[in-house]
Design a protein around this motif. Sequence first.
Motif, short mmCIF file in Angstrom:
data_model
loop_
_atom_site.label_atom_id
_atom_site.label_comp_id
_atom_site.label_asym_id
_atom_site.label_seq_id
_atom_site.Cartn_x
_atom_site.Cartn_y
_atom_site.Cartn_z
N THR A 23 58.86 65.57 -6.76
CA THR A 23 59.87 65.60 -6.11
C THR A 23 60.55 64.45 -7.16
O THR A 23 60.22 64.02 -8.03
N ALA A 24 61.91 64.02 -6.67
CA ALA A 24 62.80 62.67 -7.17
C ALA A 24 63.57 62.31 -6.93
O ALA A 24 63.72 62.44 -5.90
N LYS A 25 63.98 60.77 -7.60
CA LYS A 25 65.14 59.76 -7.68
C LYS A 25 65.49 59.97 -8.86
O LYS A 25 64.48 59.83 -9.79
N PRO A 26 66.09 59.13 -8.77
CA PRO A 26 67.36 58.71 -10.33
C PRO A 26 66.03 57.86 -11.39
O PRO A 26 65.84 56.83 -10.72
N GLY A 27 65.67 58.29 -12.59
CA GLY A 27 65.13 58.02 -12.79
C GLY A 27 63.89 57.77 -12.95
O GLY A 27 61.83 57.23 -13.84
N LYS A 28 62.98 58.27 -12.19
CA LYS A 28 61.93 58.88 -11.56
C LYS A 28 61.24 60.26 -10.90
O LYS A 28 62.13 61.28 -9.95
N VAL A 29 60.28 60.81 -11.32
CA VAL A 29 59.79 61.85 -11.34
C VAL A 29 58.20 62.05 -10.04
O VAL A 29 57.64 60.87 -10.64
N TYR A 30 58.39 62.47 -9.03
CA TYR A 30 57.14 62.23 -8.22
C TYR A 30 56.75 63.44 -8.35
O TYR A 30 56.58 64.21 -8.32
N VAL A 31 55.17 63.09 -8.96
CA VAL A 31 54.12 64.30 -9.12
C VAL A 31 53.20 64.45 -7.47
O VAL A 31 52.03 63.15 -7.68
N HIS A 32 53.18 65.25 -6.83
CA HIS A 32 51.98 65.48 -6.00
C HIS A 32 50.79 65.58 -6.72
O HIS A 32 51.43 67.61 -5.87
N VAL A 33 49.97 65.99 -6.78
CA VAL A 33 49.07 66.67 -7.73
C VAL A 33 47.45 67.02 -6.05
O VAL A 33 47.10 65.89 -5.32
N PHE A 34 47.76 68.47 -5.49
CA PHE A 34 47.18 68.85 -4.26
C PHE A 34 45.46 68.73 -5.19
O PHE A 34 44.75 68.46 -4.08
N ASP A 35 45.39 69.40 -6.39
CA ASP A 35 44.13 69.87 -6.20
C ASP A 35 44.24 69.51 -7.90
O ASP A 35 44.94 69.01 -8.74
N TRP A 36 43.45 68.18 -7.88
CA TRP A 36 43.03 67.24 -9.18
C TRP A 36 41.81 68.16 -10.19
O TRP A 36 41.30 68.49 -10.03
N PRO A 37 42.55 67.82 -10.96
CA PRO A 37 42.26 68.35 -12.55
C PRO A 37 40.43 67.56 -12.73
O PRO A 37 40.80 66.44 -12.67
N ALA A 38 39.88 68.20 -13.79
CA ALA A 38 38.95 67.47 -13.77
C ALA A 38 38.59 66.92 -14.94
O ALA A 38 39.45 67.28 -15.68
#
Length: 350
Positions: free
Chosen positions: A281-296
Motif C-alpha cells: 500500500t502507499a501514501k505520498p512518500g511512503k510504500v508499505y510492504v506487508h510481508v506475509f511470508d518472512w524470508p529466511a
Amino acid sequence: VAEYEQLANEFNPVKFDAAEWVALAKRAGQKYLVITSKHHDGFCLFQSDATDYNIVDGTPYGRDPLKELAEECVKQGIKLGFYYSQTQDWHHPDGYGNDWDYDEEAKDFDGYIHNYVMPQVAELLTNYGPIGLIWFDTPMIISTQQSQDLLDLCNELQPDCLVCGRLGNELGDYASAGDNMIPDELVDLDWETPATLNDTWGYRTDDHHWKSTEDLIHKLIDIVSKGGNYLLNVGPTAEGVIPQPSVERLEAMGAWLDVNGEAIYGTKPGPIQGVDWCRSTAKPGKVYVHVFDWPAGGEIRLEGVEASRAYLLADADKLPLTVGNDGESLVVNGPAEAPDAIATVVVLDV
C-alpha cells in the motif's frame, strides 16, 4: 408467509446493546458500520409507517435498534450505513422473489418500488441522522428508471450518503464485489468486498467454520492493496448478542491495526502487485510492504521500487534497516525471524 411471519411474535432481542456493538466495531478498527434494515424476508428492523411488519409494531421487543445504533455511532465516531433489499421482498405481495405464495406475473413491482420501497428509504434517510451509505442488494429485475429514482431520492435527502452499486443498472457511487470475492488484481475504481467471518451471513448454531485471524488480516491487506474496502459480516443471535468467536476475531484484527493501521487507513494501492508473499500500500512518500511470508535470514528483495530508507512500522524508534540494490532488486535486510507472525509491515521512504 403465513408460517414465517408468526416468528415475529417471538422475536425479542433483549440482550441487544447498541453501545457494546459500536464499541466492538471501534475495537476492531472499523470506520463504518452497516446494519440490515430489511432483508429479503421483508421484515423491517426499524419502525416504518409503511408496514406493521417491523420490530417496533410487530414484536414483543417494541424498540427501534436502528435509532439506538444511530445515536451510538454519533457518540463513538463511527459512520452508520443501512443495508436495504430493494428488489427481493418475500413478504410483500408485489415484491420480487416469492413465487410460492404469490403469482409473479400478477405483481405490481413498479408500485412496490414507488409506494413501498421509496417511502421506506425516505424514512431511513430522514429519521436516523447522517447516514454514511445505503447498501442496496440483488437488483435482479429492477429497471434503470427505478434504480435512478432511488438514486435521486438518496441524493436529494442525503447528498453525502454513498449509494452501493448493487442498486443496479450500473448506478451508484462505488462497486461491490461478489460475496466473499476478492479480485485477483488491482481494480482502478472505488470498490468493496462483503464477506463473512464463517460461512453464514445470519446466525447459525451449527456453523463453526470460523476464518482464522491470520486469514482475515491477510484478506484485509489484500483488499486494501487492490484499492478496496472490507465489509466484514457479523451474524448476531436472536437475543441480540454477537457470538464470542466473532468478537475474538474482530478484536484481534483491531489489535493488529492498532500497530499497523498507518499502512491501511487512507492508503492507495502500492507499486508492488501480483506477488504471493507480500502486498503493498502507499501514501505520498511512503510504500508499505506487508510481508506475509518472512524470508529466511530476513533478506527482502523487491522489484519495481526504489527507496532511500526502510524501517519496521511496529518499531516506535524507526531504527533504519540496511537498504541496498544489486542492480535488479531493492534489498532490505530485516531481522532473521518475522517480527509479526501474521504480517510484518516494512516502510519504505520513496
